[in-house]
Design a protein around this motif. Structure first.
Motif, PDB file in Angstrom:
ATOM      1  N   SER A 132      -0.769  -1.952   7.692  1.00 16.71           N
ATOM      2  CA  SER A 132      -1.000  -3.107   6.828  1.00 16.71           C
ATOM      3  C   SER A 132      -1.492  -2.780   5.407  1.00 16.71           C
ATOM      4  O   SER A 132      -1.206  -1.710   4.876  1.00 16.71           O
ATOM      5  CB  SER A 132      -1.985  -4.027   7.541  1.00 16.71           C
ATOM      6  N   GLY A 133      -2.210  -3.731   4.821  1.00 17.88           N
ATOM      7  CA  GLY A 133      -2.646  -3.604   3.433  1.00 17.88           C
ATOM      8  C   GLY A 133      -3.539  -2.390   3.184  1.00 17.88           C
ATOM      9  O   GLY A 133      -3.511  -1.813   2.098  1.00 17.88           O
ATOM     10  N   GLY A 134      -4.287  -2.002   4.189  1.00 18.30           N
ATOM     11  CA  GLY A 134      -5.151  -0.833   4.055  1.00 18.30           C
ATOM     12  C   GLY A 134      -4.350   0.445   3.878  1.00 18.30           C
ATOM     13  O   GLY A 134      -4.802   1.394   3.235  1.00 18.30           O
TER      14      GLY A 134
ATOM     15  N   ALA B 116      -7.222  -1.845   6.815  1.00 20.03           N
ATOM     16  CA  ALA B 116      -8.496  -1.951   6.095  1.00 20.03           C
ATOM     17  C   ALA B 116      -9.545  -2.519   7.050  1.00 20.03           C
ATOM     18  O   ALA B 116      -9.217  -3.283   7.955  1.00 20.03           O
ATOM     19  CB  ALA B 116      -8.329  -2.853   4.881  1.00 20.03           C
TER      20      ALA B 116
ATOM     21  N   CYS C 286      12.139   2.018   8.996  1.00 16.71           N
ATOM     22  CA  CYS C 286      11.664   1.977   7.609  1.00 16.71           C
ATOM     23  C   CYS C 286      12.699   2.571   6.651  1.00 16.71           C
ATOM     24  O   CYS C 286      12.877   2.080   5.539  1.00 16.71           O
ATOM     25  CB  CYS C 286      10.334   2.708   7.471  1.00 16.71           C
TER      26      CYS C 286
ATOM     27  N   CYS D 123      -0.339  -8.606  16.335  1.00 17.79           N
ATOM     28  CA  CYS D 123       0.846  -9.462  16.280  1.00 17.79           C
ATOM     29  C   CYS D 123       1.031 -10.202  17.607  1.00 17.79           C
ATOM     30  O   CYS D 123       1.294 -11.402  17.632  1.00 17.79           O
ATOM     31  CB  CYS D 123       2.078  -8.604  15.969  1.00 17.79           C
TER      32      CYS D 123
ATOM     33  N   TYR E 272       4.834   2.268  10.629  1.00 16.57           N
ATOM     34  CA  TYR E 272       4.435   1.576   9.401  1.00 16.57           C
ATOM     35  C   TYR E 272       4.720   0.097   9.622  1.00 16.57           C
ATOM     36  O   TYR E 272       5.852  -0.268   9.936  1.00 16.57           O
ATOM     37  CB  TYR E 272       5.277   2.132   8.244  1.00 16.57           C
ATOM     38  N   SER E 273       3.676  -0.711   9.492  1.00 11.79           N
ATOM     39  CA  SER E 273       3.864  -2.110   9.865  1.00 11.79           C
ATOM     40  C   SER E 273       2.874  -3.035   9.174  1.00 11.79           C
ATOM     41  O   SER E 273       1.818  -2.602   8.712  1.00 11.79           O
ATOM     42  CB  SER E 273       3.712  -2.210  11.380  1.00 11.79           C
ATOM     43  N   VAL E 274       3.216  -4.306   9.123  1.00  9.91           N
ATOM     44  CA  VAL E 274       2.396  -5.301   8.440  1.00  9.91           C
ATOM     45  C   VAL E 274       1.157  -5.659   9.257  1.00  9.91           C
ATOM     46  O   VAL E 274       0.150  -6.110   8.729  1.00  9.91           O
ATOM     47  CB  VAL E 274       3.239  -6.558   8.125  1.00  9.91           C
TER      48      VAL E 274
ATOM     49  N   SER F 256       9.656  -5.637  18.353  1.00 12.09           N
ATOM     50  CA  SER F 256      10.085  -6.659  17.385  1.00 12.09           C
ATOM     51  C   SER F 256       9.726  -6.283  15.948  1.00 12.09           C
ATOM     52  O   SER F 256      10.438  -6.634  15.014  1.00 12.09           O
ATOM     53  CB  SER F 256       9.425  -8.008  17.696  1.00 12.09           C
ATOM     54  N   LEU F 257       8.609  -5.591  15.780  1.00 15.97           N
ATOM     55  CA  LEU F 257       8.115  -5.293  14.430  1.00 15.97           C
ATOM     56  C   LEU F 257       8.926  -4.223  13.701  1.00 15.97           C
ATOM     57  O   LEU F 257       8.775  -4.047  12.490  1.00 15.97           O
ATOM     58  CB  LEU F 257       6.633  -4.874  14.470  1.00 15.97           C
ATOM     59  N   ARG F 258       9.776  -3.516  14.421  1.00 15.84           N
ATOM     60  CA  ARG F 258      10.641  -2.492  13.810  1.00 15.84           C
ATOM     61  C   ARG F 258       9.832  -1.526  12.945  1.00 15.84           C
ATOM     62  O   ARG F 258      10.066  -1.408  11.736  1.00 15.84           O
ATOM     63  CB  ARG F 258      11.722  -3.175  12.972  1.00 15.84           C
TER      64      ARG F 258
ATOM     65  N   ILE G 142      12.396   1.157   2.824  1.00 15.56           N
ATOM     66  CA  ILE G 142      10.956   1.175   2.556  1.00 15.56           C
ATOM     67  C   ILE G 142      10.488   2.586   2.226  1.00 15.56           C
ATOM     68  O   ILE G 142       9.551   2.791   1.463  1.00 15.56           O
ATOM     69  CB  ILE G 142      10.174   0.645   3.793  1.00 15.56           C
TER      70      ILE G 142
ATOM     71  N   LEU H 210      -1.033   0.322   2.639  1.00 17.39           N
ATOM     72  CA  LEU H 210      -0.255   0.103   1.414  1.00 17.39           C
ATOM     73  C   LEU H 210      -1.057   0.395   0.143  1.00 17.39           C
ATOM     74  O   LEU H 210      -0.495   0.880  -0.850  1.00 17.39           O
ATOM     75  CB  LEU H 210       0.280  -1.336   1.381  1.00 17.39           C
TER      76      LEU H 210
END
Lengths: 314, 301
Positions: free
Chosen positions: A193-195, A154, A246, A221, A213-215, A238-240, A251, A197
């Motif tokens: 991220s949230g944008g 976002a 996923c 990060c 796909y990641s936070v 690290s973020l996988r 997920i 999701l």
């Protein structure tokens, strides 16, 4: 991209040889099969960071590219009816296999000028509110929904915050669990991220093989946890964030394998795969009574996450 | 960041670390030197300028609930490091340190309590546990607490304090936004009230999910509330942020929250809203009971 060079070199050689009448067809077909082998090798042995580069590849088909390829007709609908129309998110009614469908997604733009006017696919509150409006319209007229995900996140801007960025995303996330029509989600590039999701809750969640796909972005990060954006490659691993990760963490429901190694190598071929897959998912979902579908949608997300619990607490 | 921006009035630098034990405390807003014991008596509000110092989950339980009524649920749920995440430190070690520091297993405390005589389910985030970040444990505890509220027909009160989703659980933590939202959608369908109290800070994935899903949204004064962090925004837009940007007062002005309430008045407000909402809820329940010849029926939908 540097790692793609062997593929493009071989492809160029094949094209040159094709022009040369002295080269026999057998030799060329041998090279063509070698090319597809090479595609397999090159695109399936990438590091997490290279996968991120691939997901952001400037030639990778965008949401509008796919919409053009998978729908027979498409009428784009604009605006959130409160403030404006967000060019970072497109939506409208399309026809797939002759059936009406509400299609929406983030649009990054295909070239530099477009990317700037699309704000690189980073949505503002009006973008999220537009999707909620279209979701409700789809529900009202019993149209299924296809939501296409491709955004770095976002938009982190002053105006976006002023107009309630957190509330806009929160509203989508809450309301979508009550939208009484089947929703198929396809993550085609970056699920940031949230944008991402805010458009990515649905009954069937699919992910292109080389989408991520990641936070948080690996750069973001790295800046926070490693105190240096240069550590983005480490953060990426690290973020996988790959499609395989996923799927493993529950997920997404499935991966759509990319033909010719990667989506940008054959946009049409990959679009066809997406449209077939979306059609079969919708057929499957439409067999369920809508109340069951909503229950399953909720349960799908209730089941996400991994934690420990001591037995005496259970 | 420009040094000049810091000289501006109204811009407050928050302490990153919890205040070390000592007798005296300097107010970061007005500079007043305060006696710690005295500050504690004032609910950690600066008596001179009303600046709200950060407090932990246990403090909020004391402040908001009737004495001795709090009963914790699911306290053992904790993160399991599913990604085997490692940055400059191992996630497992960060978790261990937070557990030791807070005496808790996750960044949220959930349970039931009475607030001015009204029984409610409460959830209080604890910023001192990895910045209140939301991972799988937080999401699960919220869902279970909401389900309990629905089962027992209780209102829900949440206190948020979080930097957002927990990076160390990557995509799993992102999904907690959707997971908790699904729970609050359920609570909404059950027509039970949800009051969210936003404290400093409430940002990222927590702001963009349950913090802004409250029927009533109350913020403590001067709390940082927003989706993106101010530094990220400032870097993205390449300009200085307006004075007071993303503070409670700014959100109230832009229509994003219902009110700003000082910590010492929170309980009173909660009592008022719970009373107003729950008398309606009980009346409906009574009506339904009468319709069924007094037989108790569940109105959980």
């Amino acid at each position: 991209m540097e790692f793609e060079r062997p593929v493009f070199e071989l492809q160029a050689r094949i094209e040159t040889l094709k022009q040369d009448s002295r080269v026999n067809a057998g030799e060329i077909s041998k090279l063509i099969s070698k090319l597809s082998e090479l595609e397999g090798q090159v695109y399936r042995s990438l590091s997490a960071w290279e996968r991120v580069q691939l997901a952001r590849h400037p030639k990778r088909p965008t949401t509008l590219d796919y919409i053009r390829m998978i729908s027979d007709e498409f009428e784009e609908l604009h605006g959130d009816r409160y403030y404006g129309d967000d060019p970072a998110i497109v939506g409208g009614i399309g026809k797939m296999f002759g059936m009406p469908i509400m299609i929406m997604g983030h649009e990054k733009g295909g070239n530099t000028r477009e990317r700037i006017s699309r704000n690189f696919g980073m949505a503002r509150p009006e973008g999220f509110r537009k999707t909620l409006r279209l979701l409700k319209m789809a529900e009202k007229f019993s149209m299924p929904v296809l939501s296409i995900i491709d955004t770095p996140g976002a938009y982190p801007g002053i105006d976006a915050e002023q107009r309630g960025q957190p509330r806009a995303i929160a509203d989508n996330l809450k309301e979508i669990f009550g939208i009484r029509t089947p929703i198929v989600v396809v993550i085609i590039g970056e699920g940031g991220s949230g944008g991402a999701l805010a458009l990515a809750v649905g009954d069937s969640i699919l992910m292109m093989e080389h989408a991520v796909y990641s936070v948080i972005s690996p750069e973001g990060c790295a800046a926070i946890l490693w105190k240096s954006r240069e550590k983005a490659p480490e953060a990426a691993s690290s973020l996988r964030l790959t499609s395989e990760d996923c799927l493993k963490f529950g997920i997404i429901d499935d991966i759509i394998e990319e033909v010719h190694g990667a989506a940008h190598r054959d946009p049409e071929g990959n679009a066809e795969k997406i449209s077939e897959r979306v059609a079969s998912e919708l057929e499957r979902l439409q067999k369920h009574p809508i109340d069951i579908l909503l229950k399953k949608r909720e349960e799908k997300f209730f089941a996400m996450g991994e934690f420990e619990e001591p037995p005496q607490d259970a | 960041m420009n040094w000049l921006t810091r000289a501006k009035k109204g811009i407050i630098t928050w302490r990153k670390k919890d205040v070390p034990d000592g007798l005296w405390e300097k107010c970061p807003s007005c500079g007043e030197i305060l006696y710690r014991k005295e500050l504690g008596k004032h609910l950690s509000i600066c008596p001179k300028c009303r600046f709200h110092f950060r407090i932990n989950a246990s403090d909020y339980i004391d402040i908001l609930t009737d004495d001795g009524t709090f009963s914790e649920i699911n306290s053992g749920i904790t993160s399991s490091d599913p990604l085997d995440f490692k940055d400059s430190k191992k996630y497992k070690d960060r978790l261990k340190a937070s557990k030791k520091k807070t005496g808790r297993n996750s960044a949220i405390v959930t349970g039931t309590a009475a607030i001015k005589g009204h029984k409610a389910v409460i959830a209080i985030m604890d910023f001192s546990f990895m910045g209140g970040s939301m991972g799988s444990a937080v999401g699960e505890k919220i869902v279970r607490a909401v389900k309990k509220a629905i089962e027992e027909r209780l209102p829900f009160v949440m206190v948020t304090a979080s930097g957002g989703a927990r990076m160390q659980e990557s995509i799993l933590s992102l999904m907690q936004m959707a997971k908790s939202s699904a729970a609050f959608a359920m609570l909404s369908r059950a027509e039970l009230p949800y009051i969210a109290i936003l404290t400093n800070p409430t940002t990222g994935g927590v702001a963009a999910s349950f913090a802004f899903q409250g029927d009533i949204i109350i913020a403590e004064p001067q709390a940082l509330i927003g989706f993106a962090g101010p530094r990220v925004i400032s870097e993205t837009v390449g300009e200085e942020l307006p004075e007071g940007f993303q503070r409670s007062e700014f959100l109230l002005e832009h229509g994003m929250i219902d009110m700003i309430t000082s910590r010492d008045e929170l309980k009173g407000k909660l009592g008022f809203f719970l009373d107003s909402f729950m008398s309606g809820v009980s009346a409906i329940a009574e009506d339904k009971n009468l319709e069924n010849d007094g037989k108790t029926i569940s109105i959980i939908r």
